[in-house]
Motif scaffolding. Structure first.
Motif, mmCIF file in Angstrom:
data_model
loop_
_atom_site.group_PDB
_atom_site.id
_atom_site.type_symbol
_atom_site.label_atom_id
_atom_site.label_comp_id
_atom_site.label_asym_id
_atom_site.label_seq_id
_atom_site.Cartn_x
_atom_site.Cartn_y
_atom_site.Cartn_z
ATOM 1 N N LYS A 49 0.835 -1.199 0.000
ATOM 2 C CA LYS A 49 0.000 0.000 0.000
ATOM 3 C C LYS A 49 0.873 1.253 0.000
ATOM 4 N N GLN A 50 1.928 1.248 0.799
ATOM 5 C CA GLN A 50 2.816 2.404 0.863
ATOM 6 C C GLN A 50 3.565 2.606 -0.443
ATOM 7 N N ASP A 55 5.011 5.663 -5.157
ATOM 8 C CA ASP A 55 5.179 5.743 -6.609
ATOM 9 C C ASP A 55 4.408 6.914 -7.196
ATOM 10 N N GLU A 56 3.201 7.143 -6.701
ATOM 11 C CA GLU A 56 2.395 8.268 -7.172
ATOM 12 C C GLU A 56 3.085 9.596 -6.842
ATOM 13 N N LYS A 57 3.606 9.704 -5.650
ATOM 14 C CA LYS A 57 4.299 10.926 -5.225
ATOM 15 C C LYS A 57 5.549 11.153 -6.076
ATOM 16 N N LYS A 63 7.313 14.743 -12.753
ATOM 17 C CA LYS A 63 6.616 15.566 -13.727
ATOM 18 C C LYS A 63 6.920 17.045 -13.472
ATOM 19 N N LEU A 64 6.884 17.480 -12.202
ATOM 20 C CA LEU A 64 7.190 18.874 -11.870
ATOM 21 C C LEU A 64 8.634 19.221 -12.221
#
Length: 81
Positions: A49-50, A55-57, A63-64
């Protein structure tokens, strides 16, 4: 060849103690392994879950960083956007 002495007869109490302790050790090992397996499965589930959140973060940060780099390159090249 050397003549060997006859083997000593082991007391039934000692033999029972050996087999009893061996059996107890095997049963304890099975119990302990099962307990550790359940604990490890729970830890793996939490880490999974973590990992999705992490991965999303990381994808957002990447991207930024990419967008910042593109803006910096545009400003260096003199391109107006």
């Amino acid at each position: 060849m050397a003549d060997l002495a006859a083997p000593v007869r082991v007391s039934p109490l000692i033999r029972f103690g050996r087999w009893g302790l061996l059996s107890a050790g095997i049963l304890y090992g099975m119990f302990h392994q099962g307990r550790l397996s359940r604990k490890e499965a729970a830890i793996r589930e939490i880490e999974l879950k973590q990992k999705a959140i992490r991965d999303e973060k990381l994808a957002k940060e990447k991207k930024l960083a990419s967008e910042r780099e593109i803006k910096e390159l545009e400003s260096l090249a003199g391109i107006k956007s």
